[in-house]
Scaffold this active site. Structure first.
Site, PDB file in Angstrom:
ATOM      1  N   GLU A  29       0.948  -1.285  -0.055  1.00 56.56           N
ATOM      2  CA  GLU A  29       0.023  -0.069   0.015  1.00 56.56           C
ATOM      3  C   GLU A  29       0.808   1.239  -0.235  1.00 56.56           C
ATOM      4  OE1 GLU A  29      -3.343  -0.027  -0.356  1.00 56.56           O
ATOM      5  OE2 GLU A  29      -3.566  -2.003  -0.005  1.00 56.56           O
ATOM      6  N   TRP A  48       9.370  18.425  19.230  1.00 57.34           N
ATOM      7  CA  TRP A  48      10.524  19.819  19.273  1.00 57.34           C
ATOM      8  C   TRP A  48       9.730  21.135  19.472  1.00 57.34           C
ATOM      9  CZ3 TRP A  48      10.847  23.914  15.707  1.00 57.34           C
ATOM     10  CH2 TRP A  48      11.811  24.714  16.056  1.00 57.34           C
ATOM     11  N   LEU A  49       8.518  21.106  18.933  1.00 57.62           N
ATOM     12  CA  LEU A  49       7.713  22.399  19.086  1.00 57.62           C
ATOM     13  C   LEU A  49       7.365  22.633  20.549  1.00 57.62           C
ATOM     14  CD1 LEU A  49       5.033  21.811  16.282  1.00 57.62           C
ATOM     15  CD2 LEU A  49       6.707  23.574  16.174  1.00 57.62           C
ATOM     16  N   GLU A  70      -6.190   4.315   7.813  1.00 52.04           N
ATOM     17  CA  GLU A  70      -5.502   3.754   6.404  1.00 52.04           C
ATOM     18  C   GLU A  70      -5.686   2.318   6.587  1.00 52.04           C
ATOM     19  OE1 GLU A  70      -5.253   4.071   2.867  1.00 52.04           O
ATOM     20  OE2 GLU A  70      -4.823   6.117   3.481  1.00 52.04           O
ATOM     21  N   HIS A  88     -19.526  -4.857  -8.164  1.00 51.22           N
ATOM     22  CA  HIS A  88     -20.778  -4.943  -7.177  1.00 51.22           C
ATOM     23  C   HIS A  88     -21.011  -3.834  -6.573  1.00 51.22           C
ATOM     24  CE1 HIS A  88     -23.680  -6.434  -4.493  1.00 51.22           C
ATOM     25  NE2 HIS A  88     -23.872  -7.216  -5.406  1.00 51.22           N
ATOM     26  N   LYS A  95     -15.430   0.488  -0.338  1.00 48.65           N
ATOM     27  CA  LYS A  95     -14.189   0.761  -0.918  1.00 48.65           C
ATOM     28  C   LYS A  95     -14.503   2.545  -0.717  1.00 48.65           C
ATOM     29  CE  LYS A  95     -11.824  -2.448  -3.429  1.00 48.65           C
ATOM     30  NZ  LYS A  95     -11.155  -2.592  -4.839  1.00 48.65           N
TER      31      LYS A  95
END
EC number: 2.7.1.107
Length: 122
Positions: A29, A48-49, A70, A88, A95
């Site tokens: 994927e 880090w921010l 995902e 179908h 999907k």
């Protein structure tokens, strides 16, 4: 999993199967590969921010949620493809719905990162 596996053996088996799932998703994927690269780049940035702990959790958590959604979408697509290649309506809806879930999660990631960064820099 093997029937009857309990305790530590069940945990070891589950971990191995999860690793196999991640490895398979990485190999098959492109979207998973792209999102893992995104996570690899943005997670250190989130650490880090100069943001609060809750904001850091939201930044990293939104990225992990994207990967989770995902992976589930990829699983749905794999099962649908396994059933058959002929069109179908229900296969298409499954999907498309999985894809919509990924899109909404991408919007959540964008909104989370955008609002937190905007709040801190403007």
């Amino acid at each position: 999993m093997k029937p009857g596996a309990t305790g530590i053996r069940r945990l070891i088996n589950a971990t191995r199967y999860s690793y196999q799932g991640l490895t398979s998703a990485w190999h098959h994927e492109a979207a998973i590969r792209q999102e893992i690269v995104l996570i690899t780049v943005l997670t250190p940035l989130a650490i880090w921010l100069d943001v609060t702990t809750i904001e850091r959790i939201l930044l990293i958590g939104s990225l992990l949620l994207l990967l989770i959604v995902e992976l589930l979408n990829s699983a749905i697509e794999t099962v649908v493809d396994r059933i058959g290649s002929d069109f179908h309506e229900l296969s298409g809806r499954a999907k498309d719905t999985g894809s919509a879930a990924v899109l909404i999660t991408l919007l959540l990631v964008t909104m989370t990162w955008g609002m937190i960064l905007f709040n801190h820099f403007y």
